[in-house]
Write a protein that holds these residues in place. Structure first.
Motif, mmCIF file in Angstrom:
data_model
loop_
_atom_site.group_PDB
_atom_site.id
_atom_site.type_symbol
_atom_site.label_atom_id
_atom_site.label_comp_id
_atom_site.label_asym_id
_atom_site.label_seq_id
_atom_site.Cartn_x
_atom_site.Cartn_y
_atom_site.Cartn_z
ATOM 1 N N MET A 190 0.850 -1.181 0.000
ATOM 2 C CA MET A 190 0.000 0.000 0.000
ATOM 3 C C MET A 190 0.886 1.231 0.000
ATOM 4 O O MET A 190 1.841 1.314 0.744
ATOM 5 C CB MET A 190 -0.897 -0.024 1.237
ATOM 6 N N THR A 202 -3.272 6.624 0.983
ATOM 7 C CA THR A 202 -4.490 6.050 0.408
ATOM 8 C C THR A 202 -5.739 6.489 1.159
ATOM 9 O O THR A 202 -6.830 6.382 0.620
ATOM 10 C CB THR A 202 -4.433 4.511 0.353
ATOM 11 N N THR A 203 -5.602 7.010 2.370
ATOM 12 C CA THR A 203 -6.778 7.483 3.090
ATOM 13 C C THR A 203 -7.341 8.752 2.462
ATOM 14 O O THR A 203 -8.505 9.063 2.651
ATOM 15 C CB THR A 203 -6.456 7.741 4.575
ATOM 16 N N TRP A 241 -12.812 6.962 -2.392
ATOM 17 C CA TRP A 241 -13.219 5.556 -2.465
ATOM 18 C C TRP A 241 -14.677 5.457 -2.882
ATOM 19 O O TRP A 241 -15.508 6.266 -2.479
ATOM 20 C CB TRP A 241 -13.030 4.891 -1.111
ATOM 21 N N VAL A 266 -16.140 -4.638 -1.953
ATOM 22 C CA VAL A 266 -14.873 -3.927 -1.952
ATOM 23 C C VAL A 266 -15.118 -2.480 -2.361
ATOM 24 O O VAL A 266 -16.145 -2.150 -2.958
ATOM 25 C CB VAL A 266 -13.847 -4.577 -2.902
ATOM 26 N N HIS A 321 -6.566 1.350 -6.405
ATOM 27 C CA HIS A 321 -6.476 0.829 -5.047
ATOM 28 C C HIS A 321 -7.801 0.134 -4.726
ATOM 29 O O HIS A 321 -8.872 0.659 -5.029
ATOM 30 C CB HIS A 321 -6.224 1.956 -4.053
ATOM 31 N N ARG A 344 -9.897 -2.012 -1.527
ATOM 32 C CA ARG A 344 -9.887 -2.367 -0.108
ATOM 33 C C ARG A 344 -11.201 -3.025 0.284
ATOM 34 O O ARG A 344 -12.210 -2.904 -0.404
ATOM 35 C CB ARG A 344 -9.618 -1.153 0.772
ATOM 36 N N ASP A 345 -11.168 -3.694 1.397
ATOM 37 C CA ASP A 345 -12.334 -4.367 1.966
ATOM 38 C C ASP A 345 -13.216 -3.321 2.647
ATOM 39 O O ASP A 345 -12.768 -2.635 3.558
ATOM 40 C CB ASP A 345 -11.860 -5.410 2.977
ATOM 41 N N VAL A 405 -11.811 -0.947 6.596
ATOM 42 C CA VAL A 405 -11.037 0.019 5.799
ATOM 43 C C VAL A 405 -9.705 0.382 6.450
ATOM 44 O O VAL A 405 -8.904 1.098 5.849
ATOM 45 C CB VAL A 405 -11.861 1.285 5.490
ATOM 46 N N ARG A 427 -7.454 -1.858 7.159
ATOM 47 C CA ARG A 427 -6.463 -2.798 6.624
ATOM 48 C C ARG A 427 -5.836 -2.219 5.357
ATOM 49 O O ARG A 427 -6.438 -1.377 4.684
ATOM 50 C CB ARG A 427 -7.131 -4.126 6.330
ATOM 51 N N ALA A 440 -4.697 -1.497 1.630
ATOM 52 C CA ALA A 440 -5.353 -1.633 0.331
ATOM 53 C C ALA A 440 -4.477 -2.452 -0.605
ATOM 54 O O ALA A 440 -3.257 -2.490 -0.467
ATOM 55 C CB ALA A 440 -5.610 -0.255 -0.280
ATOM 56 N N THR A 492 -3.059 -2.684 -4.281
ATOM 57 C CA THR A 492 -2.781 -1.708 -5.330
ATOM 58 C C THR A 492 -2.355 -2.430 -6.602
ATOM 59 O O THR A 492 -1.542 -3.347 -6.544
ATOM 60 C CB THR A 492 -1.686 -0.731 -4.880
#
Length: 63
Positions: A1, A5-6, A10, A24, A34, A36-37, A41, A43, A45, A47
């Motif tokens: 990751m 990424t935050t 999304w 996802v 990217h 993610r679950d 969130v 955890r 991501a 990529t």
């Protein structure tokens, strides 16, 4: 990751259920996609490069 990424925008698929907790989320960046679950969130991501993502989408859309 990659870091940061935050700050990405999304989004979930329109096929997600009404609860929205079992899918996802995807964020599109200039150099990568990217994934993610949506249930956790915090955890890391996954990529993937844009070309590989396009190949995956093409493959999945034929199913």
């Amino acid at each position: 990751m990659s870091s940061g990424t935050t700050e990405l925008a999304w989004f979930k698929s329109s096929y997600s259920g009404s609860e929205g907790d079992s899918c996802v989320e995807v964020a599109i960046a200039e150099q990568a996609i990217h994934v993610r679950d949506s249930k956790d969130v915090t955890r890391p991501a996954f990529t993937v490069g844009r070309e590989r993502w396009a190949s995956f989408v093409t493959f999945a859309s034929k199913r």
